[in-house]
Motif scaffolding. Structure first.
Motif, PDB file in Angstrom:
ATOM      1  N   PRO A  49       0.825  -1.211   0.000  1.00 43.95           N
ATOM      2  CA  PRO A  49       0.000   0.000   0.000  1.00 43.95           C
ATOM      3  C   PRO A  49       0.858   1.260   0.000  1.00 43.95           C
ATOM      4  O   PRO A  49       1.979   1.260   0.522  1.00 43.95           O
ATOM      5  N   ASP A  50       0.329   2.328  -0.586  1.00 42.27           N
ATOM      6  CA  ASP A  50       1.026   3.608  -0.494  1.00 42.27           C
ATOM      7  C   ASP A  50       0.417   4.422   0.635  1.00 42.27           C
ATOM      8  O   ASP A  50      -0.397   3.914   1.420  1.00 42.27           O
ATOM      9  N   GLU A  51       0.788   5.699   0.720  1.00 36.69           N
ATOM     10  CA  GLU A  51       0.331   6.514   1.848  1.00 36.69           C
ATOM     11  C   GLU A  51      -1.166   6.785   1.821  1.00 36.69           C
ATOM     12  O   GLU A  51      -1.758   7.153   2.832  1.00 36.69           O
ATOM     13  N   THR A  52      -1.813   6.539   0.675  1.00 36.21           N
ATOM     14  CA  THR A  52      -3.252   6.802   0.587  1.00 36.21           C
ATOM     15  C   THR A  52      -4.110   5.604   0.969  1.00 36.21           C
ATOM     16  O   THR A  52      -5.314   5.754   1.157  1.00 36.21           O
ATOM     17  N   ASP A  53      -3.519   4.407   1.045  1.00 33.53           N
ATOM     18  CA  ASP A  53      -4.336   3.249   1.423  1.00 33.53           C
ATOM     19  C   ASP A  53      -3.613   2.326   2.400  1.00 33.53           C
ATOM     20  O   ASP A  53      -3.822   1.118   2.408  1.00 33.53           O
TER      21      ASP A  53
END
Length: 321
Positions: A131-135
């Motif tokens: 996951p990236d910082e948005t999920d």
């Protein structure tokens, strides 16, 4: 039939999977906006999507094609040694189509086909979802953040294919892939008319039903699992507001006891939202449940009568004489 508990289980699960659609962007919006999948990649003619609790790097690849239908279904081996054992069985059966090292997020893939011509791919090595910082999830034991919107589907659950030869496909699943039949529909002559096979302890993963057209390689439906039945009830309202065709449900199947909703995504493929995770097959010597044609004719466990299109619609859609 009773299953041999000494038989090795060499496949872990189904997925990821490819789906053909003539309206790529419209299908993408359905899966993202109504089902709550996340777009994780794209190229000129395909889009990769991910369900929020799938450990793999992608769950479904939508591919632009003139006609809807199912592409390759990938199945993961249970280990590196299991990969080699199943590969050998597929080669012995003469079903290998080639070796592919270029599938996104997967290692070496043995491409093959089932007896009806549906393309499949066997793999072991796989990249996990990052996951990236948005999920990034609040709980580190799930793959991505909880979306909390739309149907909020958690994972790919099963695939239901149409096939010309159910008995032959049944032998392939048991003898070549080492899957086990948990339930089936039998004709008055004792032949299989529909089969539900599992790979692990889920009640079913791969389903094949008789194709009334006599064609090969078609799809009946692709199914996604929700956490609760309430998610499916809410999904019916979500589909209504979005103008998505609701084919039938929410009802409860007698076979496998699945609570369900069937819709048609914009490309024409039937999609099931199901809640069957409470039923697990824990008995190592499970005895296949057989349903007669007369028992099947009684319909669902409860709910409305099965709509006629459920028995006639498949993708790609074929002209009817």
């Amino acid at each position: 039939m009773t299953h041999d508990p000494e038989r090795r289980r060499d496949l872990a699960h189904v997925g990821p999977l490819e789906l053909y659609t003539p309206v790529l962007e419209e299908s993408r919006d359905f899966f993202v906006n109504q089902l709550a999948l996340r777009e994780v990649g794209r190229d000129a003619d395909s889009i990769y999507l991910h369900t929020w609790d799938d450990y793999l790097s992608w769950t479904i690849r939508l591919i632009r094609r003139e006609r809807a239908g199912v592409g390759t279904t990938f199945v993961r081996a249970a280990s590196a040694a299991a990969f080699e054992r199943v590969r050998a069985e597929i080669e012995l059966a003469g079903l290998v189509d080639g070796i592919d090292a270029g599938v996104r997020g997967l290692g070496e893939v043995v491409r093959f086909h089932d007896p009806d011509g549906h393309p499949m791919g066997l793999y072991w090595e796989a990249g996990w979802y990052v996951p990236d910082e948005t999920d990034t999830p609040a709980l580190k034991n799930q793959a991505a953040a909880f979306p909390g919107r739309g149907a909020n589907v958690r994972r790919l659950d099963h695939v239901n294919y149409l096939t010309k030869d159910v008995p032959g496909t049944s032998r392939f699943l048991a003898d070549v892939l080492g899957a086990r039949c948990t339930e089936r529909i039998v004709t008055d002559e004792g032949e299989d008319a529909a089969i539900w096979f599992n790979l692990g302890n889920k009640s079913y993963d791969l389903v094949y039903t008789q194709d009334w057209t006599g064609a090969n390689g078609r799809l009946h439906h692709l199914a996604f699992a929700t956490d609760t039945r309430e998610d499916i009830l809410r999904a019916a309202d979500v589909m209504l507001e979005a103008g998505i065709h609701i084919e039938t449900g929410p009802h409860k199947h007698a076979i496998q006891q699945t609570f369900f909703l069937y819709v048609w995504e914009p490309g024409g493929n039937r999609i099931e939202l199901c809640n069957a995770g409470a039923r697990l097959i824990l008995a190592p010597d499970w005895k296949t449940i057989s349903w007669t044609a007369a028992e099947r004719a009684k319909g669902q466990a409860w709910g409305l009568k099965t709509i006629d299109t459920f028995h006639t619609h498949g993708t790609p859609v074929l002209p009817v004489e």
